[in-house]
Design a protein around this motif. Structure first.
Motif, short mmCIF file in Angstrom:
data_model
loop_
_atom_site.label_atom_id
_atom_site.label_comp_id
_atom_site.label_asym_id
_atom_site.label_seq_id
_atom_site.Cartn_x
_atom_site.Cartn_y
_atom_site.Cartn_z
N SER A 255 0.84 -1.21 0.00
CA SER A 255 0.00 0.00 0.00
C SER A 255 0.86 1.24 0.00
N CYS A 256 1.91 1.24 0.81
CA CYS A 256 2.75 2.41 0.94
C CYS A 256 3.50 2.69 -0.37
N MET A 257 3.99 1.62 -1.01
CA MET A 257 4.71 1.81 -2.27
C MET A 257 3.77 2.40 -3.34
N SER A 258 2.52 1.95 -3.35
CA SER A 258 1.60 2.48 -4.37
C SER A 258 1.40 3.99 -4.15
N LEU A 259 1.34 4.41 -2.88
CA LEU A 259 1.22 5.85 -2.60
C LEU A 259 2.46 6.62 -3.06
N VAL A 260 3.63 6.02 -2.82
CA VAL A 260 4.88 6.67 -3.22
C VAL A 260 4.91 6.84 -4.74
N ILE A 261 4.54 5.78 -5.47
CA ILE A 261 4.58 5.85 -6.94
C ILE A 261 3.55 6.88 -7.44
N ALA A 262 2.36 6.85 -6.83
CA ALA A 262 1.30 7.76 -7.29
C ALA A 262 1.65 9.21 -6.98
N THR A 263 2.40 9.44 -5.90
CA THR A 263 2.68 10.82 -5.47
C THR A 263 3.98 11.36 -6.05
N PHE A 264 5.01 10.50 -6.12
CA PHE A 264 6.33 10.99 -6.55
C PHE A 264 6.79 10.32 -7.85
N GLY A 265 5.88 9.68 -8.58
CA GLY A 265 6.27 8.90 -9.77
C GLY A 265 7.08 9.70 -10.78
N LEU A 272 10.88 2.76 -11.80
CA LEU A 272 9.62 2.04 -12.05
C LEU A 272 9.80 0.65 -12.65
N PRO A 273 10.66 0.47 -13.66
CA PRO A 273 10.79 -0.88 -14.25
C PRO A 273 11.24 -1.93 -13.24
N SER A 274 11.87 -1.52 -12.14
CA SER A 274 12.27 -2.56 -11.18
C SER A 274 11.22 -2.75 -10.07
N CYS A 275 10.41 -1.71 -9.74
CA CYS A 275 9.49 -1.96 -8.61
C CYS A 275 8.08 -2.33 -9.05
N LEU A 276 7.63 -1.89 -10.27
CA LEU A 276 6.28 -2.28 -10.70
C LEU A 276 6.13 -3.81 -10.84
N PRO A 277 7.15 -4.50 -11.43
CA PRO A 277 7.01 -5.97 -11.53
C PRO A 277 6.85 -6.64 -10.16
N ILE A 278 7.44 -6.04 -9.11
CA ILE A 278 7.27 -6.66 -7.79
C ILE A 278 5.80 -6.58 -7.37
N SER A 302 -3.59 8.37 -10.14
CA SER A 302 -2.65 9.48 -9.92
C SER A 302 -2.71 10.48 -11.07
N PRO A 303 -2.75 11.79 -10.74
CA PRO A 303 -2.76 12.79 -11.82
C PRO A 303 -1.46 12.80 -12.63
N LEU A 304 -0.44 12.07 -12.16
CA LEU A 304 0.85 12.08 -12.87
C LEU A 304 0.86 11.15 -14.09
N ARG A 305 -0.24 10.39 -14.28
CA ARG A 305 -0.30 9.41 -15.39
C ARG A 305 1.00 8.60 -15.47
N ILE A 306 1.24 7.84 -14.43
CA ILE A 306 2.46 7.03 -14.32
C ILE A 306 2.56 6.08 -15.52
N ASP A 307 3.76 5.92 -16.03
CA ASP A 307 3.95 5.04 -17.18
C ASP A 307 3.91 3.57 -16.74
N LEU A 308 2.84 2.87 -17.12
CA LEU A 308 2.70 1.46 -16.71
C LEU A 308 2.99 0.51 -17.87
N SER A 309 3.52 1.04 -18.99
CA SER A 309 3.60 0.20 -20.20
C SER A 309 4.31 -1.12 -19.96
N CYS A 310 5.28 -1.15 -19.03
CA CYS A 310 6.03 -2.40 -18.84
C CYS A 310 5.18 -3.51 -18.19
N VAL A 311 4.06 -3.17 -17.53
CA VAL A 311 3.29 -4.22 -16.85
C VAL A 311 1.80 -4.23 -17.21
N LEU A 312 1.33 -3.24 -18.01
CA LEU A 312 -0.12 -3.06 -18.18
C LEU A 312 -0.85 -4.32 -18.66
#
Length: 892
Positions: A255-265, A272-278, A302-312
């Motif tokens: 949960s905490c990592m998802s907040l970090v990515i959504a807030t500071f992505g 991202l390519p190393s933590c999204l697969p986890i 997240s308003p940052l539109r995080i790039d999820l292409s590696c796992v979408l």
């Protein structure tokens, strides 16, 4: 309270007195909620002063007593502001600076136990007054740092300090913490690395709050958060990547990592390519998959539109498979996450994935689980509204979802969010250009036809009509107009004997008329009113509904028509009043409607309604009361005095109508009526002393509504009202009469409805005005007599007893012996041998409800000291049929 530097003679036993008095105070706080304000004036300053007690065990008791005071304040004031200066919350607010000062002194003590207790007090304080530490947080920071950094700190102390920090951060504005981030972030992050998993989990939760505080919104930058991104990310990654740890830690890290990515992505692109697969990997594990599903929703939103292409692609296919799983929470979270992903990344999801998603979600659209059906329909709308409405997506929706939607719409259970979602579904479908309007309209109207199994429920017909209206509006003016003409044709057709068809046509016209002005359809009001002559009740009522709703679409044209008809058509009065009620109820909700209703119309409407106040027909009186109550919301200055005047009317029916009107004017939302009502409501509620039982019951119902919706209106009147209310719970012999029915006599109890209403009112007061009630004076004799009364009265009494056992256990414990007998009689009662199924079922319900109350009593500590209660429990365990029921109600 002796001074701090007193002698420390070992023989000194005065600590026993202090400890006993703390326990005694605690008992008074828990059992006498009505004395709370007095407690703040007299006991609270002394308690705060005694935080510096030198005997540790006594100090803990003083902390606990203060915590009880805070909890009871929360209990008593749920949902109320702290407007008046005698309210417990307001009094507590005044003490906050003193509490903080005194607690700060305790946080500097050596004793770990003292510091843990001090944080518990602070935690409870913030729960009751969520924004009370804004000006004091800075002074508490050294205490928090010390608790987290000190070598001598125990896990317990760290957990309390972290839990307090989390609650404070969650309940105050982010800017309060900005000056202290540097001081706090180090200790919090090092606690994430703690050896004990409970400390780690709590530190991760605090870290989630810290992330929100660092970047509360994405436009303005109130603090430079960049230096903190990397240390926070590394600390959490260390926990996230580690497989062998406690489940709670795993979930918190996800949960905490998802907040970090959504807030500071935007500052973590290379990571991202190393933590999204986890995170994707965690979706594959049964223990962590629910948390991981929710984590992807946070990232997608997240308003940052995080790039999820590696796992979408991987994420979407995993989620689609989860829609088949039995776990309800998982399916629910999955629908939400898919919805967020389609909104943000819709263009990157392939058409075959969409088809699979649609096929899976269509199976969730049924009335077995309406909440799930609503979420599935919402996801379907999101996919359709997507501008890349690919051809096979449209086809999949038409073949898979539409048939399910047409089955769901026939359900008598359909309402609320699911009905809203279904309406949106039909609107989206007609706009997605894959299905023609005519086909959809046809399928909806033919759904309303009575089938072999009989005609549809009222609710189902109403749902279909609402969907027809939304469909017509979405299809545009031309289609809408031709549909209205078609429906007019059905009503005009003299040869048509098909009442179901006419019924449906009326409901549809009402729903369309409410949303759109139909005045360019000639004579529509006269065509609708013709149906008032129908021999069928449901057609008459559908016609009055339609007329009222068509009037909402164009008040200036249709309202005078309705008023004129009420004046001139004696026979149709009840139906026309219903039409008027529709108009007023709809108008009182929105502001433009309110202004349209005012002026000349109101004067005419009132004259008309007041004429019908004493009608012999209860139905007419009820409609009149509802109309008056809703107009009071719009024009309180005119109405409250006019209603007040009629509380003295010689006609009992008028007095009762006025009391019920007041009930309808007390709604949950705040309004301009509140200020006027505050000073006038006592006149209406005092009708509880009226000579007529119908008027008394109306006053009790009004009191109940006020207690539920706006407790502050009645708080000050309760000392006077409660004894009168309790009196309505007593069996009155003069209201019991015997009716001679030839071969046998029948006893009628005219007071039953009133007693039931009075107990239900007490039940509501226990939720909203506990601080005004003295439970002891109510339990004996009033609740005691209710527990032995008629079935309809016993049921609310069992609920009341359960609540009292929970909220004021000591008051119940004091008279527990006397409560046993009526409960025992109820659970051993057997219906007569010739009883019908309904009586047997009711008796079963009553036994279960009594057993629920008994279960609540058994949870009071000390209940086993009552011999009578102990014997009752033994009897239940020894009787197999009772034991089985008792165990099943306990596990509910």
């Amino acid at each position: 309270s002796e001074s701090a530097n007193e002698y420390t003679d070992d023989e000194d036993a005065s600590w026993k007195v202090r400890r006993a008095s703390a326990k005694c105070l605690s008992a008074i706080i828990v059992s006498r909620p009505q004395m709370l304000s007095k407690m703040y004036q007299e006991a609270c300053p002394k308690l705060i002063d005694r935080f510096r007690e030198r005997e540790e065990n006594v100090k803990m008791d003083i902390f606990n007593t203060f915590i009880e005071l805070l909890r009871q304040t929360g209990n008593v004031t749920k949902g109320q502001g702290d407007i008046d200066e005698s309210s417990p919350r307001w009094l507590l607010k005044q003490e906050v600076p003193k509490v903080v000062k005194s607690i700060n002194r305790q946080l500097r003590e050596k004793s770990i136990k003292t510091k843990v207790g001090a944080f518990s007090v602070l935690k409870e304080l913030v729960v009751v007054l969520p924004d009370c530490l804004a000006d004091h947080f800075g002074s508490l920071v050294p205490g928090i740092e010390k608790a987290l950094n000190d070598k001598s700190s125990t896990s317990n102390l760290k957990i309390e300090a972290l839990a307090f920090t989390r609650i404070v951060m969650a309940s105050h504005s982010p800017s309060v913490f900005h000056p202290y981030i540097q001081a706090l972030s180090g200790p919090i992050l090092s606690a994430i690395g703690d050896r004990y998993y409970k400390v780690t989990a709590e530190a991760l939760r605090v870290c989630g709050e810290l992330v929100r505080v660092l970047r509360p919104n994405f436009e303005a930058r109130s603090i430079d958060f960049r230096p903190y991104i990397s240390p926070i990310y590394k600390a959490i990654l260390g926990r996230l990547a580690n497989q062998d740890q406690d489940q709670e830690v795993k979930e918190c890290a996800i949960s905490c990592m998802s907040l970090v990515i959504a807030t500071f992505g935007d500052g973590l692109q290379s990571e991202l390519p190393s933590c999204l697969p986890i995170l994707v990997d965690r979706m594959g594990n049964e223990i962590t998959r629910l948390t991981a599903v929710k984590a992807f929703a946070v990232i997608a939103n997240s308003p940052l539109r995080i790039d999820l292409s590696c796992v979408l692609d991987h994420v979407v296919s995993e989620l689609t498979a989860f829609l088949r799983k039995a776990n309800r929470a998982l399916r629910q979270a999955t629908l939400g996450t898919l919805n967020s992903l389609v909104v943000t990344y819709g263009g990157q999801i392939g058409s075959s994935s969409y088809e699979t998603i649609i096929a899976e979600l269509s199976t969730l659209i049924s009335d077995i689980d309406l909440h799930m059906a609503a979420l599935a329909l919402e996801l379907c709308c999101t996919i359709m509204v997507d501008r890349r409405s690919i051809k096979n997506v449209g086809l999949a929706v038409r073949h898979k979802v539409l048939p399910q939607a047409l089955v769901l719409i026939r359900s008598a259970l359909l309402q609320g969010q699911a009905l809203q979602a279904l309406q949106k579904f039909f609107a989206s479908l007609v706009q997605s250009a894959n299905t023609s309007f005519e086909t959809l309209l046809d399928s909806l109207i033919s759904t309303a036809k009575p089938s072999q199994s009989g005609s549809l429920s009222k609710q189902a017909l109403s749902s279909i009509a609402q969907c027809v209206a939304v469909l017509c509006l979405a299809a545009g003016d031309q289609k809408c107009a031709s549909t209205v003409e078609m429906l007019k044709g059905i009503l005009n057709d003299d040869s048509s004997t098909n009442s179901a068809k006419q019924h449906m046509a009326l409901l549809c016209l009402g729903e369309i008329g409410r949303r759109k002005d139909l005045s360019n359809h000639v004579q529509i009001e006269n065509i609708v009113i013709e149906s008032f002559q129908s021999p069928f009740e449901e057609i008459k009522s559908a016609a009055s509904y339609a007329l009222g709703n068509i009037a909402v679409g164009n008040l200036s044209k249709y309202l005078p028509f309705i008023l004129d008809q009420i004046d001139n058509q004696q026979k149709k009065q009840y139906l026309l009043l219903h039409s008027l009620k529709e108009v007023i109820a709809r108008q009182s909700v929105d502001h433009t409607g309110q202004s349209e209703l005012q002026d000349s119309n109101i004067v005419k409407i009132l004259a008309l309604l007041f004429n019908h106040c004493e009608s012999e027909e209860e139905g007419v009186r009820n409609v009149v009361a509802e109309c008056l109550g809703k107009i009071a919301l719009i024009e309180p200055n005119k109405l409250i005095p006019a209603l007040k005047e009629r509380t003295c009317s010689p006609a009992a029916n008028t007095r009762a109508t006025v009391a019920i009107a007041i009930k309808y004017s007390i709604v949950e939302r705040p309004g301009k009526i509140d200020a006027i009502m505050y000073s006038e409501i006592s006149t209406f509620l005092m009708l509880i002393k009226d000579s007529d039982r119908h008027v008394r019951r109306a006053a009790v119902l009004a009191l109940s509504t006020a207690a539920h919706n706006k407790p502050n209106l009645i708080k000050g009147l309760l000392p006077e009202l409660l004894p009168l209310l309790y009196d309505q719970t007593v069996v009155k012999q003069e209201l019991i009469r015997t009716v001679d029915l030839g071969p046998f006599k029948h006893v009628v109890d005219d007071g039953l409805e009133l007693r039931k209403a009075a107990f239900e009112c007490v039940d509501t007061l226990l939720d909203s005005c506990l601080d005004q009630l003295n439970p002891s004076s109510f339990i004996v004799p009033f609740l005691l007599s209710g527990l032995g009364d008629h079935y309809d009265v016993k049921m609310p009494c069992h609920l009341i007893l359960s609540k009292l056992a929970d909220k004021c256990p000591s008051a119940v414990l004091a008279v527990l012996d006397s409560l046993v007998e009526p409960l025992e009689k109820t659970i051993v009662h057997r219906p007569k041998g010739d009883a019908v199924k309904q009586e047997i079922d009711r008796n079963e319900d009553m036994i279960r409800s009594a057993l629920r109350a008994i279960a609540a009593l058994s949870r009071i500590s000390g209940s086993d000291y009552s011999m009578k209660f102990k014997n009752l429990m033994n009897k239940i365990t020894a009787t197999p049929s009772l034991a089985e029921k008792y165990n099943s109600v306990r596990s509910e």
